[in-house]
Scaffold this active site. Sequence first.
Site, mmCIF file in Angstrom:
data_model
loop_
_atom_site.group_PDB
_atom_site.id
_atom_site.type_symbol
_atom_site.label_atom_id
_atom_site.label_comp_id
_atom_site.label_asym_id
_atom_site.label_seq_id
_atom_site.Cartn_x
_atom_site.Cartn_y
_atom_site.Cartn_z
ATOM 1 N N LYS A 131 2.833 9.412 8.645
ATOM 2 C CA LYS A 131 1.870 9.186 9.738
ATOM 3 C C LYS A 131 2.303 9.687 11.128
ATOM 4 O O LYS A 131 1.739 10.632 11.645
ATOM 5 C CB LYS A 131 1.501 7.701 9.805
ATOM 6 C CG LYS A 131 0.626 7.274 8.625
ATOM 7 C CD LYS A 131 0.092 5.883 8.813
ATOM 8 C CE LYS A 131 -1.029 5.559 7.847
ATOM 9 N NZ LYS A 131 -0.602 5.137 6.512
ATOM 10 N N ASP A 185 9.174 2.911 1.574
ATOM 11 C CA ASP A 185 7.966 3.588 2.042
ATOM 12 C C ASP A 185 7.838 3.309 3.537
ATOM 13 O O ASP A 185 7.369 2.258 3.944
ATOM 14 C CB ASP A 185 6.737 3.101 1.267
ATOM 15 C CG ASP A 185 5.451 3.782 1.743
ATOM 16 O OD1 ASP A 185 5.460 4.393 2.834
ATOM 17 O OD2 ASP A 185 4.437 3.677 1.024
ATOM 18 N N PHE A 203 0.845 -1.195 0.000
ATOM 19 C CA PHE A 203 0.000 0.000 0.000
ATOM 20 C C PHE A 203 0.873 1.234 0.000
ATOM 21 O O PHE A 203 1.750 1.389 0.850
ATOM 22 C CB PHE A 203 -0.918 0.024 1.232
ATOM 23 C CG PHE A 203 -1.841 1.216 1.235
ATOM 24 C CD1 PHE A 203 -3.004 1.211 0.481
ATOM 25 C CD2 PHE A 203 -1.528 2.358 1.961
ATOM 26 C CE1 PHE A 203 -3.842 2.325 0.456
ATOM 27 C CE2 PHE A 203 -2.359 3.476 1.938
ATOM 28 C CZ PHE A 203 -3.522 3.445 1.192
#
Length: 384
Positions: A236, A207, A122
């Site tokens: 995040k 990532d 993702f």
Amino acid sequence: MPNYGVPPLALARGEGCRVWDEDGREYLDLIAGIAVSSLGHAHPALVEAVTAQVATLAHTSNLFVHEPEVRLAERLRGLLGGDGRVFLTNSGTEANECALKLAIKYGKANGRSYFVATENGFHGRSMGALSLTGKASIREPFGPYALDVRFVPYGDADALKAAVDGDCAAVILEPTQGEAGVVPPPDGYFAAARAACDATGALFIADEIQSAIGRTGAWFAFQHENARPDVLTLAKGLGGGLPIGACVAFGEHGVIFAKGDHGSTFGGNPVSAAAALAVIDTIDADGLLGHATEVGEILAAGIAAVDHPLLAGVRGRGLWRAAVLTGPHAPAVEAAARAAGFLVNAVQPDALRIAPPLILSAAGARAFTTALPAILDAATPQES
Ligand SMILES: *Cc1c(COP(=O)(O)O)cnc(C)c1O
């Protein structure tokens, strides 16, 4: 818009690791807004930094520079070993768009045309990041995509090596797949990816949008491995709840963009940058990397000790874990946990994600693992 469905709760406020809903019910927050609220809720350091900054200078745009963004870039560079260059964004997907544009420019300059990404990986919902996302149900409805992306099974070093040749512009990997259900690769996978990129000249993009800033007990998950990427994205947990992301490129890759190649009006805005500095300073001052490692072990051991027909085991690292279930019980377990006063996330039908604030106490972790057998009982399908 109906894209999120109907949320199960309306939250009203939070303090530390606890949140309260609009009806005044209290919950222990074990998901932290998807691994975002790293200092929990209403942490004094975050409140003070954001309040002072918004009262001083809230926005400049990229027409002007301001001190918090420079200090943040320097701080990240320090945590990463010195030769990084930083582009600040507002979100994870934008950090990956930046990485992708770097890789496209790198590929065009070197006659390299395709990308390698992983099945079930993702990378975000904007069109570039989505084209790298390996989950068919979210990717395919919005295709076709402009990029040639080849997907390999996550964790298979041989498949990765076979997919990367001299025409490959970049490989993008999560150090552990987050949205796929906190799935760590076998030992040595990250280093094998580094080696495949070194052998062919492809850019290696990590990532770390979900894994960075202490989540695994290290500042960056790649630091557990013997391999540094060429380009790193994070977001995040960086702002502790304020929207901010970053793309960091090392060495010569830090100067791929020329003036005018990329930009963002809000990216790296002073308030979010001040929040990120407060997060990093607090993790440092309060020893939260070691704390996350320690409490993460307590959490994992407590889950592993539960013997229940619905529970298959536990995986992950630091305060980034999944309780693995024996069948598609995660939505029912998530709901039963909520009814018992714990917020967790059914990240996959058979996996429950636990990604609490990094300040979670050992007692908080034990409160959950002690309640877990009854939660699993409550979630057990009734024979009719
Ligand atoms: C959450 C996430 C993204 C997307 O971040 P947004 O801020 O939602 O755009 C990308 N990659 C990974 C690994 C993520 O966990």
